[in-house]
Design a protein around this motif. Structure first.
Motif, short mmCIF file in Angstrom:
data_model
loop_
_atom_site.label_atom_id
_atom_site.label_comp_id
_atom_site.label_asym_id
_atom_site.label_seq_id
_atom_site.Cartn_x
_atom_site.Cartn_y
_atom_site.Cartn_z
N UNK A 1 9.24 28.86 26.20
CA UNK A 1 8.22 28.67 27.41
C UNK A 1 7.18 29.32 27.27
N UNK A 2 8.05 30.66 26.87
CA UNK A 2 7.14 32.24 26.96
C UNK A 2 5.43 32.13 25.97
N UNK A 3 6.01 31.02 24.61
CA UNK A 3 4.80 30.50 24.32
C UNK A 3 4.25 29.92 24.51
N UNK A 4 4.47 28.89 25.66
CA UNK A 4 3.21 27.81 25.82
C UNK A 4 2.85 28.92 27.24
N UNK A 5 3.32 29.57 28.04
CA UNK A 5 3.03 30.54 28.75
C UNK A 5 2.05 31.22 28.24
N UNK A 6 1.72 31.66 27.15
CA UNK A 6 0.93 33.00 26.20
C UNK A 6 0.19 31.99 25.98
N UNK A 7 0.20 30.57 25.14
CA UNK A 7 -1.03 29.64 25.06
C UNK A 7 -1.48 29.09 25.73
N UNK A 8 -0.84 28.90 27.39
CA UNK A 8 -1.54 28.36 28.18
C UNK A 8 -3.12 29.25 28.63
N UNK A 9 -2.50 30.58 28.35
CA UNK A 9 -2.29 31.90 29.19
C UNK A 9 -4.41 31.70 28.16
N UNK B 1 -12.68 34.89 19.28
CA UNK B 1 -11.18 34.07 18.54
C UNK B 1 -10.29 35.09 18.20
N UNK B 2 -10.80 36.09 17.69
CA UNK B 2 -9.73 36.99 17.87
C UNK B 2 -8.99 37.56 19.17
N UNK B 3 -9.59 37.25 19.72
CA UNK B 3 -8.86 37.16 21.02
C UNK B 3 -8.01 36.53 21.49
N UNK C 1 10.13 28.71 10.63
CA UNK C 1 8.72 29.23 10.59
C UNK C 1 8.48 29.35 11.96
N UNK C 2 8.16 30.99 11.77
CA UNK C 2 7.95 31.57 13.44
C UNK C 2 7.38 32.98 12.59
N UNK C 3 6.25 33.64 13.18
CA UNK C 3 5.49 34.61 13.75
C UNK C 3 6.86 36.02 13.96
N UNK C 4 5.74 36.92 12.81
CA UNK C 4 5.84 38.04 13.25
C UNK C 4 5.79 39.10 14.23
N UNK C 5 5.43 37.82 15.28
CA UNK C 5 4.73 38.75 16.20
C UNK C 5 6.32 38.65 17.49
N UNK D 1 -0.29 34.99 20.48
CA UNK D 1 0.92 35.64 19.78
C UNK D 1 1.74 36.85 20.80
N UNK D 2 1.25 36.83 22.02
CA UNK D 2 1.85 37.10 22.77
C UNK D 2 1.72 38.78 22.81
N UNK D 3 0.56 39.32 22.17
CA UNK D 3 -0.29 40.60 22.23
C UNK D 3 -1.37 40.45 23.62
N UNK D 4 -0.95 41.30 24.55
CA UNK D 4 -1.55 41.42 25.52
C UNK D 4 -2.89 42.65 25.72
N UNK D 5 -2.33 43.81 24.87
CA UNK D 5 -4.03 44.63 24.18
C UNK D 5 -4.76 43.66 23.26
#
Lengths: 268, 222
Positions: A17-25, B87-89, A7-11, B95-99
């Motif tokens: 690991x990348x998801x975790x890094x993005x989330x922590x960021x 929240x939006x940001x 069940x994944x998003x289309x991003x 979701x991995x968007x940088x911009x």
């Protein structure tokens, strides 16, 4: 753990690991803003608080006519105790509330309960490192010899301190989940810890027959060991690497275990 | 297709485990939008949350090859102490968007809540929350196959309702909706099929009307 891998998003497609890094960021950006952004004085207090503490204690020692403690200049001696203790006593309440204060964000499947805990750990360690370096730079400018004598054991002692805090902090997250009064109990424990962790004294300053009163305390061991590494002139008679390492592994095991057991309850 | 395998969900209470779902085995064909029916406390929001990955089943699992959104609802998803923009940001970043700038502007345009977009979400009315929560999914090109909507359109004003209806129908031409709503008329507008929660189990109906009839006969006292 139920599998949601399909069940994944289309991003952009990313691995776990990348998801975790993005989330922590993402968490990092908002935590930093919440912590330091609301008042411009946030960064100032991070440096000023340990300095104020050291100033008060330093003044007391100067008043009773001491210029050095355990062959170490009073100021350096105090900072090498106050700073690690500050890290410990700030990490525990910060980490323990990391999960409870971010519940709204677990609505997104990318955000796992452990992510805000890791985020807060990163922030506190970074703040600690910066404050440590700023204070030591100022002391160097004032003419003190601030370069640690042995770097590796110094970093090892700090690393073990961080592992202990992380493990206990994670375990406290589970405690907070069960009992709302956990933070109150926690501050009742950490406040007296200041007096038995060797912040403003060293083992060589107390008679050997009383060491057993402090020997149980891993923070006391860590401060002793880190001073041993920092100052060529100080050799700790009690600091025990084995005890601290076992304690660190034990708390990490406890923390991760309790997290694992409670992970479903955290997101509800 | 969304598959439920031996799904159980219970909450521990003082009187012991309270089961919301017990051993649910079901394949939901996602060729139609589905309205979820059930009285208060039956587990509609819990179902949406499990589907959205915001809550875990106690036992069993839910799998699907489809791209499923997070639960769009009034509770959860938006953090009160952060502003709408923050929240939006945040959502863009995880979701991995940088911009994130572009995304912020899009949501701001959709939500039309003016300067409140930069105020903490806890100061919002429920209508404003709904606008931001809904705007979030509009702003990204997520191409969700399934959009989970929990009582979101119910609180909006006429303008917002019109707007979200248009968006749901146009932008999400290929997207199906799983929707919780207490108004049968609202459900009929968006959904063709129905899912009834009864006896800790899920019952799928090909026609929403059949589900509504069943709901009437089970739960509504005459």
């Amino acid at each position: 753990m139920p599998s949601f891998s399909e069940l994944t998003h289309a991003a952009p497609s990313r691995n776990a690991f990348k998801i975790m890094c993005d989330t922590v960021h993402a968490l990092l950006m908002r935590e930093v803003k919440a912590r330091f952004g609301s008042s411009k004085l946030g960064y100032f207090w991070a440096v000023a608080e340990p300095i104020a503490q050291a100033a008060v204690l330093g003044l007391l020692f100067t008043l009773i006519g001491r210029t050095s403690l355990a062959n170490v200049p009073v100021v350096l001696f105090l900072f090498t105790g106050i700073l690690p203790f500050k890290l410990f006593s700030k990490l525990l309440p910060q980490l323990s509330l990391g999960i409870a204060s971010n519940k709204a964000l677990f609505a997104y499947r990318q955000v796992a309960p452990i992510d805000p805990v890791i985020t807060r750990l990163v922030i506190e360690i970074a703040t600690y490192a910066i404050v440590y370096m700023v204070i030591m730079a100022v002391l160097a400018w004032l003419g003190f010899d601030v370069v640690p004598d042995q770097l590796l054991p110094f970093f090892m002692a700090n690393g073990l301190l961080i592992i202990i805090s992380f493990g206990l902090g994670l375990a406290l997250c589970a405690a907070v989940q069960q009992w709302d009064d956990t933070p109150k109990l926690l501050s009742m424990v950490t406040t007296p810890m200041f007096y038995v962790s060797g912040v403003f004294f060293a083992a060589t300053m107390i008679p050997a027959q009383y060491w057993y009163l402090l020997n149980w305390n891993p923070i006391f061991h860590i401060i002793e060991l880190s001073r041993d590494a920092y100052f060529e002139s100080y050799t700790t008679p009690v600091g025990d690497w084995q005890y601290v390492t076992l304690f660190a592994l034990g708390s990490l095991f406890l923390g991760l275990g309790l997290y694992r057991i409670n992970r479903v309850r955290f997101s509800a | 297709m969304i598959m439920f395998k031996q799904l159980s969900k219970y909450y521990p209470t003082k009187q012991g485990r309270r089961y919301i779902f017990k051993d649910v085995n079901l394949s939901l064909p996602m060729d139609k939008s589905i309205g979820v029916l059930g009285p208060n406390g039956a587990g509609k929001s819990t179902l949406i949350k499990i589907l959205g990955g915001a809550d875990y089943p106690s036992k069993g699992k839910v799998t699907s090859p489809l791209k499923v959104s997070w639960p769009l609802g009034l509770r959860g998803g938006l953090q009160g102490s952060m502003s709408g923009r923050e929240n939006v940001r945040f959502v863009a970043r995880i979701h991995g968007f940088t911009d994130t700038k572009m995304v912020e502007e899009k949501v701001s345009d959709f939500a039309e809540i003016g300067i409140y977009f930069d105020e903490p979400v806890k100061t919002y009315s429920s209508g404003m929350r709904a606008r931001v929560a809904f705007g979030l999914t509009m702003a990204f090109d997520f191409d969700f196959d399934v959009l989970l909507v929990d009582e979101l359109t119910a609180v909006g004003d006429t303008n917002f309702k019109k707007k979200s209806e248009k968006v749901l129908k146009n932008k999400y031409e290929n997207t199906k909706v799983i929707m919780v709503n207490h108004s049968a008329n609202e459900l009929k507008k968006y959904c063709q099929a129905g899912l009834l929660i009864k006896d800790q189990n899920l019952h799928y109906f090909d026609e929403l009307d059949h589900a509504l009839q069943e709901y009437q006969s089970c739960y509504v006292t005459h």
